[in-house]
Design a protein around this motif. Structure first.
Motif, mmCIF file in Angstrom:
data_model
loop_
_atom_site.group_PDB
_atom_site.id
_atom_site.type_symbol
_atom_site.label_atom_id
_atom_site.label_comp_id
_atom_site.label_asym_id
_atom_site.label_seq_id
_atom_site.Cartn_x
_atom_site.Cartn_y
_atom_site.Cartn_z
ATOM 1 N N ASP A 61 13.724 -33.496 -22.885
ATOM 2 C CA ASP A 61 13.547 -33.655 -24.217
ATOM 3 C C ASP A 61 12.958 -34.947 -24.481
ATOM 4 O OD1 ASP A 61 14.726 -34.570 -26.987
ATOM 5 O OD2 ASP A 61 15.037 -32.608 -27.091
ATOM 6 N N LYS A 84 18.859 -33.526 -22.822
ATOM 7 C CA LYS A 84 18.952 -34.579 -23.669
ATOM 8 C C LYS A 84 20.056 -35.604 -22.932
ATOM 9 C CE LYS A 84 17.867 -33.133 -28.250
ATOM 10 N NZ LYS A 84 18.418 -32.899 -29.654
ATOM 11 N N LYS A 126 16.529 -28.037 -23.032
ATOM 12 C CA LYS A 126 15.884 -29.524 -23.103
ATOM 13 C C LYS A 126 16.830 -30.472 -22.651
ATOM 14 C CE LYS A 126 13.849 -28.747 -26.821
ATOM 15 N NZ LYS A 126 13.097 -29.205 -28.250
#
Length: 424
Positions: free
Chosen positions: A301, A348, A346
């Motif tokens: 991300d 993070k 994604k």
């Protein structure tokens, strides 16, 4: 000088000039040969075109090596040798002054060197290297990494066959030579061999040097790709990871494309920071999903706080990377929404220290280096039985679970129906 000799000298000079127009400027080499230097006037009768060779190739190389100040490292244009391809010669060498050494030097000087020289390829035999370190390290480095190897199988030297086997295991180009009349071992009998003699006429007419040059041209036309000798046995012998090149070598391994591998898998995991290079496999991923193959995609991300510590980019370059991540994530989000069998998450939370593509049977793995782009870092391949396969899979699964909240997948029933219709 007689008129006849002047005519021959002029003809060779024209031939040399013509060839220099078509080929890159040859490398300079520092070469010591162990046979007496011959004069053109004494051997001019030998250098007549034979129809299947290039006498001037041998003449220009041989006399050029002895009448110019030459050093490895630069060519006539001052270019660095790193810009040229390198060839390592696997050959019996023998003690200095022995018949084996004399034979090896003749093959090197009158067949191999003229051919590689004409194609602007640096050519080295192990006894010509002066690198710091053991000779074994020099040989292994060349066998595993150099662009080309030429193996002289004459006299069936066991060291040469050992080095040839290592070269075949990594699937890199090799050209084999053997003296006519020598027994060809059964395990290399089905390979293309260039048979030669040291008889003066064909040797100096460039017959065998031309055959080697033609083989080099053939490899160049294939972009230096070659069939992997053990491709069909790979699942049995590759329990340990195998290095097979850089990222530009990904597309094909042993005649099987990566796309074909993806299409025929039952499970595919792809992980990487940006995954830009994997966009070219969009159609293959869709084909796999249409066959109900589960595809999981994991990428970084743009707002991950670890991103700036994983790469050496700073300032505008780092911001450019974040923009790339944003753009690529949009692409993969659309791909994920196209099929219920494709899922994107994604990262993070956590950090990715490698990129990989894993199927149910094999994995392609590339470590991340802080100060190197992915195009320059090594790529490894391994089977599902290897420790690396399971270790990387464990890392993927942990990151996958920790980033469950950032999942994008298809949630439209109509799309589900479309997938099932394609499978049927």
């Amino acid at each position: 000088m007689s008129n006849q000799h002047k005519h021959r000298h002029h003809h060779r000079s024209q031939s040399s000039q013509s060839r220099s127009h078509h080929h890159s400027t040859p490398l300079r080499h520092e070469l010591s040969v162990h046979h007496p230097t011959m004069h053109r006037s004494a051997t001019s009768a030998l250098f007549r075109p034979s129809g299947d060779g290039d006498a001037s190739m041998v003449v220009d190389y041989y006399y050029g090596m002895h009448h110019r100040d030459m050093t490895i490292g630069e060519n006539d244009d001052g270019e660095s040798e790193s810009e040229h391809k390198r060839c390592f010669v696997l050959s019996p060498i023998g003690p200095e002054g022995s018949e084996i050494r004399q034979h090896a030097d003749d093959v090197l000087s009158f067949i191999i060197m003229p051919a590689t020289h004409s194609r602007n390829i640096e050519c080295v035999r192990s006894d010509m290297k002066s690198d710091v370190g053991g000779i074994t390290d020099v040989v292994y480095d060349a066998v595993f990494n150099w662009d080309l190897c030429i193996a002289v199988l004459t006299s069936l030297n066991p060291n040469v066959f050992y080095e040839l086997a290592l070269r075949q295991c990594v699937g890199l180009p090799v050209i084999c030579l053997i003296q006519k009349g020598d027994r060809v071992p059964f395990d290399v009998a089905d390979q293309r061999l260039i048979e030669y003699t040291l008889n003066p006429t064909p040797l100096f007419q460039g017959k065998y040097a031309q055959q080697v040059a033609n083989a080099i041209d053939s490899l160049a036309e294939q972009e230096w790709k070659t069939d992997y000798a053990f491709a069909k046995f790979q699942p049995r012998i590759c329990s340990a990871p195998m290095y097979f090149g850089k990222m530009h070598d990904l597309r094909q391994r042993g005649g099987v494309t990566l796309g074909e591998t993806i299409q025929h898998s039952t499970h595919v995991d792809i992980m990487g920071t940006t995954l830009r290079r994997w966009k070219k496999y969009e159609d293959d991923l869709k084909v796999a999903a249409a066959k109900q193959c589960d595809v999981r995609i994991l990428m970084m991300d743009k707002d991950n706080p670890a991103l700036s510590n994983l790469v050496s980019l700073k300032g505008k370059q780092l911001e450019a990377l974040r923009l790339t991540l944003d753009d690529v994530s949009t692409f993969y989000a659309a791909l994920a929404r196209s099929s219920k069998y494709i899922t994107l998450r994604k990262v993070k939370n956590g950090a990715m220290l490698f990129s990989y593509c894993r199927t149910d049977k094999e994995m392609i793995y590339q470590p991340h280096f802080y100060d190197q782009g992915n195009e320059d870092t090594p790529v490894w391949h391994c089977e599902s039985s290897s420790t690396l396969y399971h270790s990387a899979k464990g890392d993927f699964e942990l990151l996958w679970e920790r980033n469950r909240e950032d999942e994008i997948t298809c949630c439209n029933d109509d799309d589900h129906d479309d997938d099932e219709a394609q499978v049927s």
